[in-house]
Write a protein that holds these residues in place. Structure first.
Motif, mmCIF file in Angstrom:
data_model
loop_
_atom_site.group_PDB
_atom_site.id
_atom_site.type_symbol
_atom_site.label_atom_id
_atom_site.label_comp_id
_atom_site.label_asym_id
_atom_site.label_seq_id
_atom_site.Cartn_x
_atom_site.Cartn_y
_atom_site.Cartn_z
ATOM 1 N N THR A 69 0.827 -1.208 0.000
ATOM 2 C CA THR A 69 0.000 0.000 0.000
ATOM 3 C C THR A 69 0.861 1.258 0.000
ATOM 4 O OG1 THR A 69 -0.104 -0.208 2.398
ATOM 5 C CG2 THR A 69 -2.037 -0.905 1.199
ATOM 6 N N GLY A 70 0.245 2.374 -0.364
ATOM 7 C CA GLY A 70 0.947 3.660 -0.356
ATOM 8 C C GLY A 70 -0.052 4.791 -0.240
ATOM 9 N N TYR A 71 0.475 5.976 -0.042
ATOM 10 C CA TYR A 71 -0.358 7.162 0.097
ATOM 11 C C TYR A 71 0.202 8.207 -0.872
ATOM 12 C CZ TYR A 71 -3.921 8.886 3.440
ATOM 13 O OH TYR A 71 -5.080 9.276 4.058
ATOM 14 N N TYR A 72 -0.675 8.880 -1.604
ATOM 15 C CA TYR A 72 -0.247 9.929 -2.539
ATOM 16 C C TYR A 72 -0.552 11.280 -1.901
ATOM 17 C CZ TYR A 72 0.482 12.261 -7.014
ATOM 18 O OH TYR A 72 0.957 13.063 -8.015
ATOM 19 N N HIS A 74 0.677 15.517 -1.526
ATOM 20 C CA HIS A 74 1.426 16.674 -2.062
ATOM 21 C C HIS A 74 2.268 16.278 -3.285
ATOM 22 C CE1 HIS A 74 -0.077 18.549 1.407
ATOM 23 N NE2 HIS A 74 0.894 18.294 2.254
ATOM 24 N N GLY A 75 1.643 15.558 -4.194
ATOM 25 C CA GLY A 75 2.301 15.238 -5.463
ATOM 26 C C GLY A 75 3.330 14.123 -5.391
ATOM 27 N N SER A 76 3.478 13.473 -4.237
ATOM 28 C CA SER A 76 4.458 12.379 -4.147
ATOM 29 C C SER A 76 3.801 11.094 -3.670
ATOM 30 C CB SER A 76 5.575 12.716 -3.166
ATOM 31 O OG SER A 76 6.263 13.839 -3.601
ATOM 32 N N LEU A 77 4.408 9.992 -4.073
ATOM 33 C CA LEU A 77 3.894 8.672 -3.718
ATOM 34 C C LEU A 77 4.755 8.101 -2.582
ATOM 35 C CD1 LEU A 77 1.980 6.439 -4.547
ATOM 36 C CD2 LEU A 77 3.502 5.858 -6.414
ATOM 37 N N TYR A 78 4.117 7.777 -1.469
ATOM 38 C CA TYR A 78 4.869 7.239 -0.326
ATOM 39 C C TYR A 78 4.469 5.787 -0.084
ATOM 40 C CZ TYR A 78 5.882 12.111 0.687
ATOM 41 O OH TYR A 78 6.313 13.410 0.595
ATOM 42 N N PRO A 79 5.423 4.853 -0.158
ATOM 43 C CA PRO A 79 5.080 3.468 0.197
ATOM 44 C C PRO A 79 4.820 3.385 1.699
ATOM 45 C CG PRO A 79 7.429 3.662 -0.260
ATOM 46 C CD PRO A 79 6.834 5.014 -0.513
ATOM 47 N N ILE A 265 3.622 -0.388 -6.278
ATOM 48 C CA ILE A 265 2.669 -0.455 -5.151
ATOM 49 C C ILE A 265 1.303 -0.908 -5.680
ATOM 50 C CG2 ILE A 265 1.541 0.849 -3.299
ATOM 51 C CD1 ILE A 265 3.959 2.742 -3.361
ATOM 52 N N TYR A 266 0.657 -1.816 -4.945
ATOM 53 C CA TYR A 266 -0.653 -2.329 -5.370
ATOM 54 C C TYR A 266 -1.750 -1.296 -5.147
ATOM 55 C CZ TYR A 266 -4.956 -5.175 -5.101
ATOM 56 O OH TYR A 266 -6.220 -5.670 -5.257
ATOM 57 N N TRP A 267 -1.845 -0.767 -3.932
ATOM 58 C CA TRP A 267 -3.001 0.045 -3.562
ATOM 59 C C TRP A 267 -2.536 1.416 -3.101
ATOM 60 C CZ3 TRP A 267 -8.128 -2.101 -3.067
ATOM 61 C CH2 TRP A 267 -9.072 -1.173 -2.625
ATOM 62 N N VAL A 268 -2.847 2.457 -3.872
ATOM 63 C CA VAL A 268 -2.429 3.808 -3.508
ATOM 64 C C VAL A 268 -3.659 4.635 -3.141
ATOM 65 C CG1 VAL A 268 -1.299 5.927 -4.307
ATOM 66 C CG2 VAL A 268 -0.462 3.702 -5.095
ATOM 67 N N ASN A 269 -3.733 5.094 -1.906
ATOM 68 C CA ASN A 269 -4.819 5.989 -1.500
ATOM 69 C C ASN A 269 -4.418 7.414 -1.834
ATOM 70 O OD1 ASN A 269 -6.796 4.202 -0.231
ATOM 71 N ND2 ASN A 269 -5.125 3.737 1.177
ATOM 72 N N MET A 270 -5.375 8.169 -2.363
ATOM 73 C CA MET A 270 -5.089 9.546 -2.752
ATOM 74 C C MET A 270 -5.435 10.475 -1.602
ATOM 75 S SD MET A 270 -4.082 9.231 -5.867
ATOM 76 C CE MET A 270 -4.031 10.950 -6.362
ATOM 77 N N ALA A 278 -8.640 6.182 -5.042
ATOM 78 C CA ALA A 278 -7.577 5.169 -4.957
ATOM 79 C C ALA A 278 -7.135 4.773 -6.356
ATOM 80 C CB ALA A 278 -8.095 3.942 -4.216
ATOM 81 N N VAL A 279 -5.843 4.466 -6.460
ATOM 82 C CA VAL A 279 -5.303 3.902 -7.694
ATOM 83 C C VAL A 279 -4.900 2.474 -7.336
ATOM 84 C CG1 VAL A 279 -3.507 4.083 -9.455
ATOM 85 C CG2 VAL A 279 -4.436 6.155 -8.404
ATOM 86 N N VAL A 280 -5.537 1.510 -7.978
ATOM 87 C CA VAL A 280 -5.270 0.113 -7.639
ATOM 88 C C VAL A 280 -4.560 -0.533 -8.827
ATOM 89 C CG1 VAL A 280 -6.303 -2.057 -6.871
ATOM 90 C CG2 VAL A 280 -7.359 0.112 -6.208
#
Ligand SMILES: Cc1cc2nc3c(=O)[nH]c(=O)nc-3n(C[C@H](O)[C@H](O)[C@H](O)COP(=O)(O)OP(=O)(O)OC[C@H]3O[C@@H](n4cnc5c(N)ncnc54)[C@H](O)[C@@H]3O)c2cc1C
Length: 396
Positions: A69-72, A74-79, A265-270, A278-280
């Motif tokens: 999983t990750g979190y998006y 301020h324009g960045s993707l965090y695992p 990353i599989y699951w990114v919450n925005m 979410a981007v899955v």
């Protein structure tokens, strides 16, 4: 599922308004593969699903994978999968991380019944602080429930955390059916028709009324009726009074892409505002070589109607934010379902209908096994339990 249980004992007709079976679990049929219209995986606790797969002879297709999983923000993707990644995440203080860990570790022990009457917001704010709520949970609740987020019960939030806490350092243990969950829908259809059930595709329920001892459904007489559609729809069509279960819709774009865009990353919450919550990345979960391309879902929920020009807005935002050029996008499709899940408002338990009321049987996303989160497992259990009750009453 109900038809699967009833067909051997009774003569069963299934009415499905769509041309395809499966409802929220239906799939797109591409040239080389099938892919669910909405992202799907199963959980290690899905015992009824596993026993159904066994009975249908397809349990060997079940595979276990890691979902990261990750979190998006301020324009960045965090695992945010491993403890190290969580510690390195800059948008939460150390104290809030400790609070988050306490909440997550304790989630499986919490009493869901008592949490039903409290909202998730009050629960997190009062016990773990407003900052943890606003910086971590509120964006997640907003992406799932939108304006209704502050009505959602703590029971939903805590059980969601509990169900998603089966994880190792490489991610969450999640199951998938090799070839897609369409295998399950196909096997269920086959077993129903082999047992004598007739499936009427493209036939919405338009009439449901009592005539003496019989029910009349779309002009045909039946001894028993089991409805799996939203109770509000039954009320609209039949005039019968039904429990008012609030529902939300889902709009989900599936894209076939030339390349991965979520850094594995599989699951990114925005957390940043976007037309999707979410981007899955399906092919960060299931190997890409099975499809010959990357597959991404952009998931969003809505109340009432989806927002205007959603398809265009999703596509533009995704292309810009994740750097996907026109040539990177092989295809895209948007699936919209107005009744994609109940909204688990505080006090929801008191709304759950019994399986039978005034001679009408009901089982679906709104039934008890789907509380406090709807799932394949919940609907398999609800369909089975309601069918068993109906079968027991057949002699009467
Ligand atoms: C975005 C999304 C992601 C999900 N991810 C997961 C997941 O990862 N894991 C998991 O376990 N579950 C997941 N689910 C939930 C899972 O798909 C559902 O719980 C399950 O499919 C519910 O099945 P159901 O048969 O109860 O309801 P539905 O799938 O809603 O089926 C209802 C059926 O009734 C039909 N219908 C509606 N109205 C009428 C009418 N008037 N006449 C005739 N037919 C009608 C519909 O077309 C549909 O086929 C997800 C759902 C969504 C929306």
């Amino acid at each position: 599922m109900a038809a699967h249980n009833l067909s051997p004992a009774a003569s069963v007709d299934v009415l499905e308004k769509q041309p395809v079976l499966g409802g929220c679990l239906s799939s797109y049929h591409m040239d080389q593969y099938t892919i669910e219209r909405y992202y799907h995986h199963c959980f290690p606790t899905d015992a009824a699903l596993f026993s159904l797969l066994e009975k249908l002879g397809i349990r060997d297709r079940l595979e276990w994978r890691s979902g990261t999983t990750g979190y998006y923000v301020h324009g960045s993707l965090y695992p945010l999968t491993t403890p190290r990644e969580i510690l390195a995440y800059p948008h939460l203080s150390l104290l809030d991380k400790v609070r988050l860990a306490i909440l997550t570790l304790g989630a499986r022990k919490k009493d869901i019944q008592t949490l039903d009457s409290i909202t998730a917001e009050d629960f997190v704010v009062n016990r773990y602080g407003r900052n943890l709520y606003e910086s971590f949970f509120e964006p997640l609740l907003a992406s799932k429930f939108g304006e209704m987020r502050s009505t959602v019960s703590a029971a939903w939030l805590v059980s969601r955390i509990a169900i998603r806490s089966h994880r190792g350092v490489s991610g969450e243990h999640l199951g998938y059916l090799k070839g897609g969950f369409e295998q399950l829908i196909g096997a269920l259809e086959q077993s129903c028709t082999a047992a004598g059930c007739t499936i009427h595709r493209n036939e919405p329920l338009t009439e449901l009324r009592k005539n003496g001892e019989k029910w009349v459904v779309n002009g045909r007489p039946y001894d028993r009726v089991l409805s799996t559609i939203p109770p509000s729809e039954v009320e609209r069509i039949s005039g019968l009074t039904m429990p008012s279960i609030p529902y939300q819709g889902a709009a989900c774009m599936t894209l076939g892409l030339e390349r991965e865009v979520t850094e594995g990353i599989y699951w990114v919450n925005m957390k940043d505002p976007a037309p999707y919550g979410a981007v899955v990345a399906h092919t960060s979960f299931v190997p890409r070589d099975r499809y010959g391309e990357s597959i991404i879902y952009l998931g969003s929920y809505f109340s009432g109607k989806p927002s205007a020009h959603l398809e265009e807005r999703m596509l533009n935002d995704f292309s810009r934010r994740f750097g996907a050029a026109e040539a990177d996008i092989h295809w895209h499709r948007l699936a919209v379902d107005r009744f994609a899940g109940p909204i688990y408002v505080a006090g929801y338990q008191s709304l759950i209908p019994e399986y039978e009321k005034n001679g009408l049987y009901m089982a679906g996303m709104f039934s008890r096994p789907n509380y406090p989160e709807r799932s394949m497992e919940g609907s398999i259990r609800a369909g089975t339990e309601a069918a068993t009750l109906l079968k027991n009453g057949l002699g009467s």
